[in-house]
Design a protein around this motif. Structure first.
Motif, PDB file in Angstrom:
ATOM      1  N   PHE A 193      10.181   4.415   0.160  1.00 36.88           N
ATOM      2  CA  PHE A 193       9.541   4.803  -1.087  1.00 36.88           C
ATOM      3  C   PHE A 193       9.512   6.312  -1.264  1.00 36.88           C
ATOM      4  O   PHE A 193       8.792   6.819  -2.125  1.00 36.88           O
ATOM      5  CB  PHE A 193       8.124   4.229  -1.164  1.00 36.88           C
ATOM      6  CG  PHE A 193       8.101   2.733  -1.285  1.00 36.88           C
ATOM      7  CD1 PHE A 193       9.023   2.081  -2.081  1.00 36.88           C
ATOM      8  CD2 PHE A 193       7.169   1.968  -0.610  1.00 36.88           C
ATOM      9  CE1 PHE A 193       9.017   0.695  -2.204  1.00 36.88           C
ATOM     10  CE2 PHE A 193       7.152   0.589  -0.722  1.00 36.88           C
ATOM     11  CZ  PHE A 193       8.079  -0.045  -1.520  1.00 36.88           C
ATOM     12  N   GLU A 194      10.261   7.035  -0.440  1.00 38.64           N
ATOM     13  CA  GLU A 194      10.406   8.488  -0.564  1.00 38.64           C
ATOM     14  C   GLU A 194       9.056   9.195  -0.521  1.00 38.64           C
ATOM     15  O   GLU A 194       8.785  10.112  -1.282  1.00 38.64           O
ATOM     16  CB  GLU A 194      11.158   8.828  -1.853  1.00 38.64           C
ATOM     17  CG  GLU A 194      12.524   8.166  -1.884  1.00 38.64           C
ATOM     18  CD  GLU A 194      13.252   8.409  -3.186  1.00 38.64           C
ATOM     19  OE1 GLU A 194      13.197   9.544  -3.670  1.00 38.64           O
ATOM     20  OE2 GLU A 194      13.894   7.475  -3.693  1.00 38.64           O
ATOM     21  N   MET A 214       3.077  12.089  10.374  1.00 36.99           N
ATOM     22  CA  MET A 214       2.374  11.243  11.347  1.00 36.99           C
ATOM     23  C   MET A 214       1.023  10.790  10.790  1.00 36.99           C
ATOM     24  O   MET A 214       0.628   9.639  10.972  1.00 36.99           O
ATOM     25  CB  MET A 214       2.172  12.051  12.638  1.00 36.99           C
ATOM     26  CG  MET A 214       2.320  11.228  13.899  1.00 36.99           C
ATOM     27  SD  MET A 214       3.823  10.267  13.912  1.00 36.99           S
ATOM     28  CE  MET A 214       3.136   8.633  13.992  1.00 36.99           C
ATOM     29  N   LEU A 215       0.336  11.704  10.083  1.00 37.06           N
ATOM     30  CA  LEU A 215      -0.958  11.323   9.496  1.00 37.06           C
ATOM     31  C   LEU A 215      -0.766  10.197   8.475  1.00 37.06           C
ATOM     32  O   LEU A 215      -1.496   9.211   8.487  1.00 37.06           O
ATOM     33  CB  LEU A 215      -1.631  12.530   8.825  1.00 37.06           C
ATOM     34  CG  LEU A 215      -2.145  13.635   9.746  1.00 37.06           C
ATOM     35  CD1 LEU A 215      -2.928  14.664   8.952  1.00 37.06           C
ATOM     36  CD2 LEU A 215      -3.019  13.074  10.852  1.00 37.06           C
ATOM     37  N   SER A 216       0.242  10.347   7.586  1.00 40.07           N
ATOM     38  CA  SER A 216       0.508   9.282   6.611  1.00 40.07           C
ATOM     39  C   SER A 216       0.825   7.978   7.321  1.00 40.07           C
ATOM     40  O   SER A 216       0.377   6.906   6.905  1.00 40.07           O
ATOM     41  CB  SER A 216       1.693   9.652   5.717  1.00 40.07           C
ATOM     42  OG  SER A 216       1.586  10.944   5.249  1.00 40.07           O
ATOM     43  N   VAL A 217       1.627   8.077   8.398  1.00 41.41           N
ATOM     44  CA  VAL A 217       2.045   6.865   9.113  1.00 41.41           C
ATOM     45  C   VAL A 217       0.831   6.186   9.742  1.00 41.41           C
ATOM     46  O   VAL A 217       0.716   4.953   9.708  1.00 41.41           O
ATOM     47  CB  VAL A 217       3.104   7.214  10.176  1.00 41.41           C
ATOM     48  CG1 VAL A 217       3.336   6.050  11.108  1.00 41.41           C
ATOM     49  CG2 VAL A 217       4.396   7.622   9.508  1.00 41.41           C
ATOM     50  N   ILE A 237       0.801  -1.214   0.000  1.00 37.17           N
ATOM     51  CA  ILE A 237       0.000   0.000   0.000  1.00 37.17           C
ATOM     52  C   ILE A 237       0.846   1.283   0.000  1.00 37.17           C
ATOM     53  O   ILE A 237       0.457   2.280  -0.602  1.00 37.17           O
ATOM     54  CB  ILE A 237      -0.972  -0.041   1.195  1.00 37.17           C
ATOM     55  CG1 ILE A 237      -1.964  -1.173   0.946  1.00 37.17           C
ATOM     56  CG2 ILE A 237      -1.712   1.258   1.367  1.00 37.17           C
ATOM     57  CD1 ILE A 237      -2.699  -1.636   2.128  1.00 37.17           C
ATOM     58  N   ALA A 238       2.041   1.230   0.617  1.00 38.94           N
ATOM     59  CA  ALA A 238       2.856   2.448   0.726  1.00 38.94           C
ATOM     60  C   ALA A 238       3.180   3.107  -0.624  1.00 38.94           C
ATOM     61  O   ALA A 238       3.204   4.328  -0.706  1.00 38.94           O
ATOM     62  CB  ALA A 238       4.142   2.150   1.493  1.00 38.94           C
ATOM     63  N   PRO A 239       3.439   2.357  -1.698  1.00 36.37           N
ATOM     64  CA  PRO A 239       3.824   3.034  -2.941  1.00 36.37           C
ATOM     65  C   PRO A 239       2.676   3.755  -3.628  1.00 36.37           C
ATOM     66  O   PRO A 239       2.914   4.574  -4.499  1.00 36.37           O
ATOM     67  CB  PRO A 239       4.324   1.896  -3.847  1.00 36.37           C
ATOM     68  CG  PRO A 239       4.332   0.672  -3.031  1.00 36.37           C
ATOM     69  CD  PRO A 239       3.471   0.899  -1.859  1.00 36.37           C
TER      70      PRO A 239
END
Lengths: 136, 287
Positions: free
Chosen positions: B254-255, B266-269, B178-180
């Motif tokens: 993934f930069e 923090m929100l993305s994390v 999901i991260a990319p």
């Protein structure tokens, strides 16, 4: 430790102290995270995107000139599809005009980009500004 | 079946060898199946192709290197065959990595994503990046697709750090999925802080619920005299911290972090932490 039997796992009743230490440290971290986010949720006001641009460098490339800049969003809301227009001015006359689009400039963050000019920017005025954005 | 082959080895070496060979080939087949089944979503994700050529090479290298100990530890736990020694675990990890690379190569070529005119760094980068989830898939293929007869009637103890490691592997696998994607970033930008708080609480609750409350096969239970919060503090909260750490790691690899402010990061994390936490919980059930 966890004992697995018949596909079921049973947690030990008398765990090693390391398990408790890890658990307590994790509890503190999670509480700290939720506390911080919660505090921000109460105190932070939503402000519309506020974009400023700072030119970083001007370099010669193979087929023209590159003006690198960063765009900073000081507000607490993210801007999407941020259009940036770069003009090369000689007095009041526009010699060259280019534009680029940033997908996102996140809240309280900055992004970097560059505009490519065919004409030499030295001795002329480079005017780079954000022309607009959409809400994500 | 597997155990019989080993036992019969002394008496009937010819049959034993044949059985072992068949078993090994079946293991390879399951590995390819697992790699395809679990890595196909990533092989067919546009952002993953782009990352293959634009992601920083040192971060790609770090990801590829970290995949090795992860595979070895997974092999020690599940493996293509019952691995008892670390040497066999290393061998299985190498095989899984090989299957991952071959599967990525074949699928990417078949989909027309690898072409002759591309620079070598792009070709290698694309295959290398995809080989990480594919190799984990190959390793999991055996445990998820295979049904060994003796599974379930063996009693084994998982050390505490082993349990945490399983969670890290599960979290890594789902966050690699999901991260990319761009959706990750869009979600984080659209959400308010209140949404993030809800997602965080939901992640922790689901993580605990899946492992302890809902009676899945492979679920965990507590002794009657143990209060519920014992497991919550000892397993679920460390698991969530691991899921968040893995999220930070994959976003960084993934930069995706960029020059964002701490709160935006923090929100993305937390958004990525949601699937990562479920992955961590699932790993405790499956592995």
């Amino acid at each position: 430790m966890t004992r697995s039997e018949q596909g079921r796992h049973r947690e030990r009743h008398d765990p090693h102290w390391v398990e408790w230490l890890t658990g307590i440290v994790s509890a503190l971290l999670v509480a700290g995270l939720l506390g911080w986010i919660g505090w921000e949720a109460f105190t932070r006001e939503a402000t519309p995107p506020d974009l400023t641009i700072a030119v970083l460098t001007t370099e010669k490339t193979g087929n023209g000139y590159r003006v690198a800049f960063d765009i900073h969003n000081a507000a607490t809301t993210t801007a999407a599809s941020v259009t940036v227009i770069g003009r090369l001015m000689d007095g009041d006359r526009v010699i060259e005009e280019n534009h680029i689009v940033f997908d996102y400039v996140a809240a309280e963050s900055k992004s970097t980009g560059a505009i490519l000019f065919r004409n030499e920017p030295a001795g002329r005025r480079v005017d780079i500004r954000a022309a607009g954005y959409t809400d994500p | 079946m597997a155990q019989d082959a080993v036992n019969a080895d002394g008496d009937r070496p010819a049959d034993g060898d044949k059985d072992e060979f068949n078993r090994f080939v079946t293991g390879l087949g399951r590995g390819v199946g697992g790699a395809l089944f679990l890595a196909l979503p990533m092989l067919m994700t546009m952002e993953m192709w782009y990352l293959g050529f634009y992601m920083a090479r040192e971060r790609l290298l770090l990801l590829l290197l970290l995949n090795i100990p992860l595979l070895i530890l997974l092999a020690h736990r599940i493996g293509f065959e019952e691995t008892f020694t670390w040497r066999e675990a290393v061998r299985d990890a190498v095989i899984a990595y090989g299957i991952g690379i071959m599967t990525s190569l074949v699928v990417l070529t078949a989909l027309g994503l690898l072409r002759g005119g591309m620079p070598a760094s792009e070709l290698v980068g694309k295959v290398a990046l995809q080989s990480v989830p594919a190799s984990i898939g190959a390793m999991l293929g055996r445990s998820q697709l295979g049904h060994d007869d003796q599974d379930g009637d063996d009693t084994k103890e998982t050390r505490y750090h082993g349990e945490l490691l399983m969670m890290a592997a599960g979290a890594l696998f789902l966050s690699l999925n999901i991260a990319p994607t761009d959706e990750m970033i869009v979600l984080a930008y659209r959400m308010t802080i209140w949404h993030a708080l809800i997602v965080a609480v939901l992640s922790i609750a689901l993580m605990h619920g899946f492992v302890y409350a809902v009676s899945f096969i492979g679920g965990h239970e507590l002794s009657p005299e143990t209060p519920w919060w014992h497991a919550f503090v000892r397993f679920t909260l460390p698991g969530y911290v691991i899921a968040l750490s893995i999220s930070i790691f994959t976003l960084w690899i993934f930069e995706r972090l960029g020059d964002s402010s701490a709160l935006e990061i923090m929100l993305s994390v937390i958004v990525l932490g949601f699937p990562a936490a479920l992955g961590a919980a699932a790993a405790r059930l499956i592995l």
